[in-house]
Design an enzyme around this catalytic site. Structure first.
Site, PDB file in Angstrom:
ATOM      1  N   ARG A 105       0.761  -1.237  -0.021  1.00  0.00           N
ATOM      2  CA  ARG A 105       0.089   0.129   0.065  1.00  0.00           C
ATOM      3  C   ARG A 105       0.849   1.368   0.134  1.00  0.00           C
ATOM      4  NH1 ARG A 105      -4.092   0.799   4.233  1.00  0.00           N
ATOM      5  NH2 ARG A 105      -5.310   2.310   2.666  1.00  0.00           N
ATOM      6  N   SER A 106       0.514   2.273  -0.730  1.00  0.00           N
ATOM      7  CA  SER A 106       1.539   3.248  -1.063  1.00  0.00           C
ATOM      8  C   SER A 106       1.840   4.124   0.508  1.00  0.00           C
ATOM      9  CB  SER A 106       0.652   4.447  -1.643  1.00  0.00           C
ATOM     10  OG  SER A 106      -0.516   4.786  -1.246  1.00  0.00           O
ATOM     11  N   SER A 107       0.966   4.235   1.380  1.00  0.00           N
ATOM     12  CA  SER A 107       1.268   4.914   2.829  1.00  0.00           C
ATOM     13  C   SER A 107       2.246   3.857   3.310  1.00  0.00           C
ATOM     14  CB  SER A 107      -0.117   4.928   3.347  1.00  0.00           C
ATOM     15  OG  SER A 107      -0.918   3.993   3.471  1.00  0.00           O
ATOM     16  N   ARG A 110       5.691   4.361   1.919  1.00  0.00           N
ATOM     17  CA  ARG A 110       6.243   5.470   2.113  1.00  0.00           C
ATOM     18  C   ARG A 110       7.144   5.494   3.534  1.00  0.00           C
ATOM     19  NH1 ARG A 110       1.979   9.983  -0.251  1.00  0.00           N
ATOM     20  NH2 ARG A 110       1.850   8.939  -2.418  1.00  0.00           N
ATOM     21  N   THR A 130       2.158 -14.908   0.949  1.00  0.00           N
ATOM     22  CA  THR A 130       3.318 -14.962   1.836  1.00  0.00           C
ATOM     23  C   THR A 130       3.806 -13.578   1.439  1.00  0.00           C
ATOM     24  OG1 THR A 130       3.800 -17.271   2.347  1.00  0.00           O
ATOM     25  CG2 THR A 130       5.674 -15.816   2.216  1.00  0.00           C
ATOM     26  N   LEU A 131       4.379 -12.930   2.554  1.00  0.00           N
ATOM     27  CA  LEU A 131       4.660 -11.696   2.361  1.00  0.00           C
ATOM     28  C   LEU A 131       6.179 -11.519   2.654  1.00  0.00           C
ATOM     29  CD1 LEU A 131       1.926  -9.568   3.957  1.00  0.00           C
ATOM     30  CD2 LEU A 131       2.084 -10.043   1.502  1.00  0.00           C
ATOM     31  N   GLU A 132       7.235 -11.012   1.770  1.00  0.00           N
ATOM     32  CA  GLU A 132       8.499 -10.796   2.220  1.00  0.00           C
ATOM     33  C   GLU A 132       8.703  -9.526   2.593  1.00  0.00           C
ATOM     34  OE1 GLU A 132       8.210 -11.731  -1.561  1.00  0.00           O
ATOM     35  OE2 GLU A 132       7.595 -13.605  -1.011  1.00  0.00           O
ATOM     36  N   GLN A 151      -2.346  -4.337  -1.295  1.00  0.00           N
ATOM     37  CA  GLN A 151      -3.454  -4.258  -2.191  1.00  0.00           C
ATOM     38  C   GLN A 151      -3.183  -5.382  -3.294  1.00  0.00           C
ATOM     39  OE1 GLN A 151      -4.186  -0.325  -3.550  1.00  0.00           O
ATOM     40  NE2 GLN A 151      -1.918   0.195  -3.621  1.00  0.00           N
TER      41      GLN A 151
END
Lengths: 226, 475
Positions: A105-107, A110, A130-132, A151
């Site tokens: 997500r962009s926020s 950042r 799965t998120l790295e 997202q």
């Protein structure tokens, strides 16, 4: 390929089971936009461990990682320049004519948190993603399960019947995971034999008394360097 | 020993006791990091830690109170001995509690069970710390045991601690923490806590006495000694409590509890090749033991309850051999059972007395769980199960978590009980269908079966977790 523009959740879910998308738990209405849906951070993480040897070989060995569970309301501290494997709270199932892409997500981005380096989701995939997660900032970041962190974008793909039939079977290294799983690799030797390399080089560790390391070094023994 | 020698000996032994207490409780660390614990387990660990700190504070000043009076020296020795004795008891709980972090306990299932129990009158604030045991069994630690230890310790160190009265301590085998469906047996152990808390025994004691009177009329053989006579009510009390807890488990979880019982009791072993009951293999399962009713008796009463609640019709069509075993147990007669730990004619009389008591026990469980059933709540649950079980199976067969179902053009969130039961039946009868959808459909491959069975349990666990989330859409 073109992006579908679901006006509401029903647009992509409202089909029969085989043809529809499943996202569960179902995100709230406010998490859906015209072209994406927010996904939240789950409760389970895999913390990388320092391997016994000073490198990782992308071979068919399991990497030693420690799973932790972070209850609701608590958090995981991700120090600067550290990484961790997490997963989405949502479990998704894609039909055969949709692929997906997960983006930070962009926020979140950042704050210099990156959640995905292998963002593509194949048609027919099912599982929590799965998120790295990498903190590339200079500041520790608290990761609270439940925050909207990524997202999901869906993209139509055209598969012929034969390709669809092939994708209908459940296959792959990661089928239906509900928490992050350590990577699995095919045999290094077998992979490289396909490009004509019979003896891939791996550094030997003369100081190591670790049997497994020695065994692996032996198994991948290298032709003497000429 | 002279005064100095006494003093030095006491100083040394106080320090040794201090070290013993400190090391016993050293694992009770509750930092905000990992591992994490459920609130009840955290309470238990914090309680032990607080006991330890208070004991250590007490011991710090203990030697300075050392009198020269040899008589008081003896009293000091007694105090040290009592402190050690208390901490020997507490030692038992520490590592099993510390090991039971949220990764090693079926947290979602325990939460579901707790939520169900809290619907019962006077059980609104019950909570359960599930800790590990090295035994391959489930059990409940009678709360009085822990409390008494704490009281004894408090008497010595002049402190008063209140162990949370509504905190139950339950043990599950450390190796089975990831096995969701088998852990449904925790419902039985929760039943023990409720049985004690609501004084259920008082309500069935008259039925036990009456059962014994009726079964042993005409008058009992005078050759029986007083000890034997005294044991009969105790045996029946134990059996009654076990039956109460079994039926309580059925009320709490439905068929899933019965299926878990079959697994724990190894009852698939009674099946003959033609699907009937193998009399030889089943022989020992008909025997009552001093502490428990016969396993097949327990299963028969559980199944009978499922029948009377309306569950049986909803599950009997399932092709699992577990359902067949339940079916075989539906019409077992009293004469099939034996109790061989007393001489022959007495065993059948005791069983007769117990059978006369069964109705009262069943009535007591029904009374206790009345609120749990909440009017027509049970009927609605079964109707929902009938409506959604095939949908849930379809989702699982396609490797999808069935926590948000799309049925009849709308999103449905199944209730946790419906999800658990439908998934458990799928686990028993649908794994082959799931494997057939995979690229490794070798049904004889045990490793592959294991992988898919584990997946189904993981999906169900995640489904229960999803359903428990507040503010989710669906239905």
């Amino acid at each position: 390929m073109k992006q579908p523009r679901p006006d509401k959740r029903q647009h992509i879910v409202d089909r029969d089971f085989d043809a529809g998308v499943v996202i569960t738990p179902m995100p709230l209405n406010e998490d859906w936009s015209d072209d994406a849906v927010n996904l939240r951070l789950g409760n389970h993480f895999l913390l990388p461990q320092s391997p016994p040897q000073p490198f990782i070989v992308l071979d068919d060995v399991k990497l030693d990682q420690t799973r932790v569970h972070v209850p609701w309301g608590e958090y995981l501290v991700l120090p600067p320049h550290h990484t961790v494997l997490g997963s989405t709270l949502e479990f998704i199932k894609l039909p055969l004519d949709l692929a997906g892409q997960i983006l930070t997500r962009s926020s979140i981005a950042r704050t210099f948190i990156i959640i995905e380096t292998a963002p593509w989701i194949h048609p027919g995939y099912r599982g929590c993603l799965t998120l790295e997660i990498a903190n590339v900032s200079n500041t520790p970041v608290l990761l609270h399960p439940g925050i909207a962190i990524g997202q999901l974008l869906l993209l139509t793909v055209d598969l012929n019947d034969e390709e669809k039939q092939e994708r209908e079977t459940l296959k792959g290294s990661y089928i239906g995971p509900t928490f992050p799983e350590a990577p699995t690799f095919k045999s290094l030797r077998e992979q490289l034999q396909k490009v004509g390399v019979d003896h891939p080089k791996v550094p030997t560790l003369p100081w190591s008394s670790d049997d497994a390391t020695a065994e692996r070094a032996k198994a991948t023994t290298l032709a003497p360097v000429k | 020993m002279n005064g100095d020698e006494r003093s030095r000996a006491l100083l040394h032994d106080t320090a040794a006791c201090y070290r013993f207490v400190k090391s016993t409780s050293a694992a009770c660390r509750l930092n905000s990091g990992f591992p994490s614990y459920s609130d009840p387990t955290r309470k238990l660990i914090a309680h032990i830690r607080d006991l330890s700190l208070s004991t250590q504070d007490f011991l710090q000043t203990f030697p300075s109170q050392n009198p020269d009076d040899p008589a008081k020296y003896r009293s000091k020795r007694e105090q040290l001995w009592l402190i050690r004795a208390a901490w020997k008891s507490l030692h038992f709980y520490v590592q099993p509690a510390v090991d039971a972090n949220t990764l090693n306990v079926p947290t979602e299932l325990v939460q579901l069970l707790t939520q169900r129990v809290r619907a019962i009158d006077n059980c609104e604030s019950l909570e359960f710390a599930v800790i590990h045991t090295d035994k391959l069994n489930y059990f409940q630690f009678p709360p009085g045991d822990f409390q008494q230890t704490v009281i004894d310790l408090g008497d010595v160190v002049s402190a008063k601690w209140a162990f949370p009265p509504d905190l139950g301590l339950i043990a599950l085998p450390h190796s089975q923490a990831q096995h969701l469906f088998l852990n449904g047996l925790l419902a039985h152990e929760i039943g023990h806590f409720v049985f004690a808390k609501l004084n259920c025994f008082d309500r069935i004691t008259a039925a036990i006495s009456e059962g014994l009177r009726a079964a042993f009329a005409p008058p009992i053989d005078t050759a029986l000694n007083a000890t034997q006579l005294q044991q009969f009510p105790e045996v029946l009390q134990d059996w009654a409590e076990e039956l109460f807890c079994d039926l309580f488990g059925v009320y709490l979880l439905g068929p899933s509890f019965v299926l878990a019982s079959i697994e724990l009791f190894d009852l698939p072993n009674i099946l003959a090749a033609d699907g009937t009951m193998d009399a030889r293999a089943a022989g020992s399962q008909f025997k009552f033991e001093w502490s428990h009713p016969a396993r097949l008796f327990r299963l028969s009463r559980q199944t009978a309850l499922l029948e009377s609640l309306g569950w049986w019709n909803a599950i009997s069509e399932n092709g699992s051999h577990h359902i067949r075993i339940m079916d075989l147990c539906r019409n077992l007669r009293q004469g099939s059972f034996s109790y061989e730990e007393v001489v022959a004619p007495l065993g059948s009389k005791i069983i007769d007395a117990f059978f006369r008591t069964v109705e009262s026990i069943e009535a007591e469980v029904a009374r206790v769980t009345e609120k749990l059933r909440n009017g027509d709540g049970r009927a609605r649950e079964i109707a929902e199960f009938v409506e959604l079980k095939d949908v849930i199976s379809t989702y699982l067969c396609q490797a999808v978590i069935p926590s948000t179902l799309f049925v009849g053009n709308e999103f449905r969130k199944p209730s946790a009980i419906v999800l658990l039961n439908a998934a458990h039946l799928f686990y028993l009868s649908g794994i082959e269908d799931l494997m057939s959808n995979s690229d490794k459909p070798d049904l004889s491959d045990i490793r592959q079966r294991d992988i898919w069975m584990e997946r189904v349990e993981n999906w169900t666990t995640k489904g229960l977790e999803d359903i428990a989330l507040p503010n989710e859409r669906g239905g």
